[in-house]
Scaffold this motif. Structure first.
Motif, mmCIF file in Angstrom:
data_model
loop_
_atom_site.group_PDB
_atom_site.id
_atom_site.type_symbol
_atom_site.label_atom_id
_atom_site.label_comp_id
_atom_site.label_asym_id
_atom_site.label_seq_id
_atom_site.Cartn_x
_atom_site.Cartn_y
_atom_site.Cartn_z
ATOM 1 N N GLU A 1 0.796 -1.214 0.000
ATOM 2 C CA GLU A 1 0.000 0.000 0.000
ATOM 3 C C GLU A 1 0.832 1.269 0.000
ATOM 4 O O GLU A 1 0.297 2.360 0.197
ATOM 5 N N SER B 1 -1.325 9.206 -2.778
ATOM 6 C CA SER B 1 -2.775 9.072 -2.716
ATOM 7 C C SER B 1 -3.353 9.048 -4.116
ATOM 8 O O SER B 1 -2.861 9.696 -5.035
ATOM 9 N N ALA B 2 -4.420 8.293 -4.275
ATOM 10 C CA ALA B 2 -5.048 8.185 -5.585
ATOM 11 C C ALA B 2 -5.701 9.508 -5.954
ATOM 12 O O ALA B 2 -6.324 10.164 -5.117
ATOM 13 N N GLU C 1 -11.195 2.256 -9.408
ATOM 14 C CA GLU C 1 -10.280 1.222 -8.905
ATOM 15 C C GLU C 1 -8.906 1.332 -9.566
ATOM 16 O O GLU C 1 -7.869 1.164 -8.919
ATOM 17 N N GLU D 1 -7.086 4.115 -7.902
ATOM 18 C CA GLU D 1 -6.575 3.722 -6.583
ATOM 19 C C GLU D 1 -5.331 2.847 -6.722
ATOM 20 O O GLU D 1 -4.334 3.042 -6.012
ATOM 21 N N ARG E 1 -1.469 3.759 -5.475
ATOM 22 C CA ARG E 1 -0.728 2.930 -4.526
ATOM 23 C C ARG E 1 0.516 2.312 -5.170
ATOM 24 O O ARG E 1 1.209 1.514 -4.553
ATOM 25 N N ILE F 1 -8.447 -4.782 -4.901
ATOM 26 C CA ILE F 1 -8.954 -3.418 -5.133
ATOM 27 C C ILE F 1 -10.210 -3.453 -6.009
ATOM 28 O O ILE F 1 -11.117 -2.634 -5.860
#
Length: 407
Positions: free
Chosen positions: A7, A11-12, A370, A373, A377, A403
Motif C-alpha cells: 500500500e 494518494s489516488a 479502482e 486507486e 498505490r 482493489i
C-alpha cells in the motif's frame, strides 16, 4: 513475500467514475476467442498438496464410459458455442496420461468431428512421469496432441518423496527426455518453497530443468490449500524470506537462460507461451467438459459461468441423462471488473486497455476509480494504451486484485 503491505505510494487522484446503475448488461460486437478444457479426474494417488478435483484410481478406470460421457457433454453444449472456432484444447486433471493413447485418440477424433478447431490449434495433454511409457507418449502425439505438460514438480528425490509424488527423480528425467524428443513443445510443471528446501536446492532444480531446454516452464509456489492433507498436517516450509530468495533466484536464472516471465508462474521461450492459458488471462471464453469442469461463455448480451458435477460416477450418470451441469450463473456487472482484473493482472506485460471492453462488454470507465486507486498505490502502470502491474503490484498481486472486488 518481502515487506508488510502493498500500500505504499501517493494518494489516488480524484476521478469521475461511471455510475454502474446507468449501464444495462454487457454488449459484444464480437465474442472472445474460445478454448476447450477437458477434465480427466483420476490420479494414481492423491498428492497431499492438491486441491483440484482429482480422485485416486481404485481398480480399472472406466475410460470408454468416461470418453462417451465427455462426447455427450460436448454435444449437449454445442448450442451454446455453435459456429465458434476453438483456438486451443487442454486435457487436464487429474492425470490424463492414465488413459490409453486409443482413448485420447477417440476423444480428439470426436472433438474434431463436432467443433471447428483452427488449423494450428494448440492441443495440450497433462502427463505424470509415473505413467510414462514411450509408446504411450508416441501414441498421444499420433492422436493429435502437439504439446505435453509434464508434472515433474522437482528433480530432487527427497523433495519428490516429501510431495508424495508417485515418480522418482530417474523417472522424471526419463519422461522429460522422451517428451521433448516426441513432442518438441513441452512444459515442465515445477514447484518451489518445498518442505525444508534451500535456495541452493531450488537452484539445482532450475539447473536440472534447463539442462533439457524445455520450451515452457511453470514454477508454482507450494501453498497449503484448505481440504488438503498438507493443510491438516503442515510440513516444515521455508520462511517467507527464504521463499522470496528462492523466487528471485528462479527468476534470475530463467531470465539469464532466455525465458520470458510472461505470467505470474509461467516462463517461456520466445513464441512458446501457452496459448490456452493466455486465453484465460486475457478473459477469453472456454468451455469446460468433464467432472467438475468450469466454463466461462459469452453471448451477445451476457456472460455465464458453468460447473459440471464433480464426482466422476455422478457426472457420467447425469451426462447420460442429458444434464451434466451442476450450476450456471450469469456474471454480474458488479463482479465483472474483478473477474477481468483477477486474470489480466497476472500477465507481466499487462493488457491493452481496449481489451476490457472487448472481453467484458462494458466500458473501461466501469473500473476507473479502482484503476486510479491501484495507480495511486503504485501497483499498476496506467498509461494511455495499456494496464500492467508494476514490480510492486506483481509482488503484492493479491492486494492489487482485491482493489477491484466490490464490497
Amino acid at each position: 513475500m518481502r515487506g508488510n503491505s502493498g500500500e505504499e505510494g501517493v494518494s489516488a487522484p480524484a476521478v469521475a467514475t461511471l455510475d454502474p446503475a446507468s449501464l444495462g448488461g454487457p454488449r459484444f460486437s464480437a465474442l472472445p476467442p474460445l478454448a476447450l478444457y477437458v477434465h480427466v479426474p483420476w490420479c494414481l494417488r492423491k498428492c497431499p498438496y492438491c486441491d483440484f478435483n482429482s480422485h485416486e484410481a481404485r481398480g480399472d478406470v472406466p475410460q470408454e464410459r468416461y470418453v462417451d460421457a465427455l462426447v455427450r457433454d460436448l454435444e449437449l453444449a454445442l448450442p451454446s458455442i455453435w459456429g465458434r472456432k476453438v483456438v486451443a484444447v487442454f486435457i487436464g486433471g487429474g492425470t490424463p496420461s492414465l488413459f490409453s493413447a486409443d482413448a485420447i485418440d477417440a476423444l480428439l477424433a470426436a472433438i474434431r468431428a463436432r467443433v471447428p478447431l483452427i488449423p494450428d490449434a494448440e492441443i495440450t495433454l497433462e502427463a505424470n512421469p509415473g505413467t510414462f511409457e514411450r509408446a504411450k507418449f508416441a501414441g498421444f502425439f499420433g492422436a493429435g496432441v502437439n504439446r505435453l505438460s509434464l508434472g515433474v514438480q522437482s528433480f530432487d528425490a527427497k523433495h519428490l518423496t516429501a510431495l508424495g509424488r508417485v515418480h522418482d527423480a530417474i523417472e522424471a528425467r526419463r519422461a522429460a527426455e522422451a517428451a521433448l524428443s516426441i513432442f518438441g513443445n513441452v512444459n515442465f510443471d515445477l514447484m518451489y518453497a518445498l518442505p525444508r528446501q534451500s535456495v541452493a536446492e531450488a537452484e539445482a532444480d532450475v539447473a536440472a530443468a534447463l539442462a533439457f531446454s524445455p520450451q515452457h516452464l511453470s514454477f508454482y509456489h507450494l501453498t497449503l490449500e484448505p481440504n488438503t492433507l498438507f493443510h491438516r498436517y503442515p510440513p516444515p516450509l521455508p520462511d517467507d524470506e527464504t521463499a522470496a530468495d528462492i523466487e528471485e533466484a528462479i527468476h534470475a536464472k530463467l531470465g539469464a537462460a532466455g525465458y520470458g516471465h510472461y505470467e505470474t508462474s509461467a516462463y517461456a521461450q520466445a513464441g512458446r507461451e501457452c496459448r490456452h492459458n493466455l486465453n484465460y488471462w486475457r478473459f477469453g471464453d472456454y468451455l469446460g467438459i468433464g467432472a467438475g469442469a468450469h466454463s466461462k461463455l459469452s453471448f451477445a448480451d451476457r456472460i455465464v459461468r458453468q460447473v459440471r458435477y464433480k464426482q466422476p460416477k455422478q457426472y457420467m450418470d447425469e451426462t447420460a441423462a442429458g444434464a451434466p451441469m451442476l450450476e450456471q450463473n450469469a456474471v454480474t456487472r458488479a463482479d465483472i471488473g474483478f473477474e477481468f482484473m483477477l486474470n489480466a493482472l497476472r500477465l507481466t506485460g499487462g493488457v491493452p486497455k481496449t481489451l476490457f471492453a472487448e472481453r467484458t462488454g462494458y466500458p473501461l470507465a466501469l473500473v476507473q476509480g479502482e484503476l486510479a486507486e491501484a495507480q495511486g498505490r503504485g501497483l499498476i502502470e496506467h498509461d494511455p494504451t495499456a494496464i500492467r502491474p508494476t514490480q510492486l503490484g506483481r509482488r503484492f498481486l493479491n492486494d492489487l486484485q482485491q482493489i477491484f472486488l466490490k464490497a
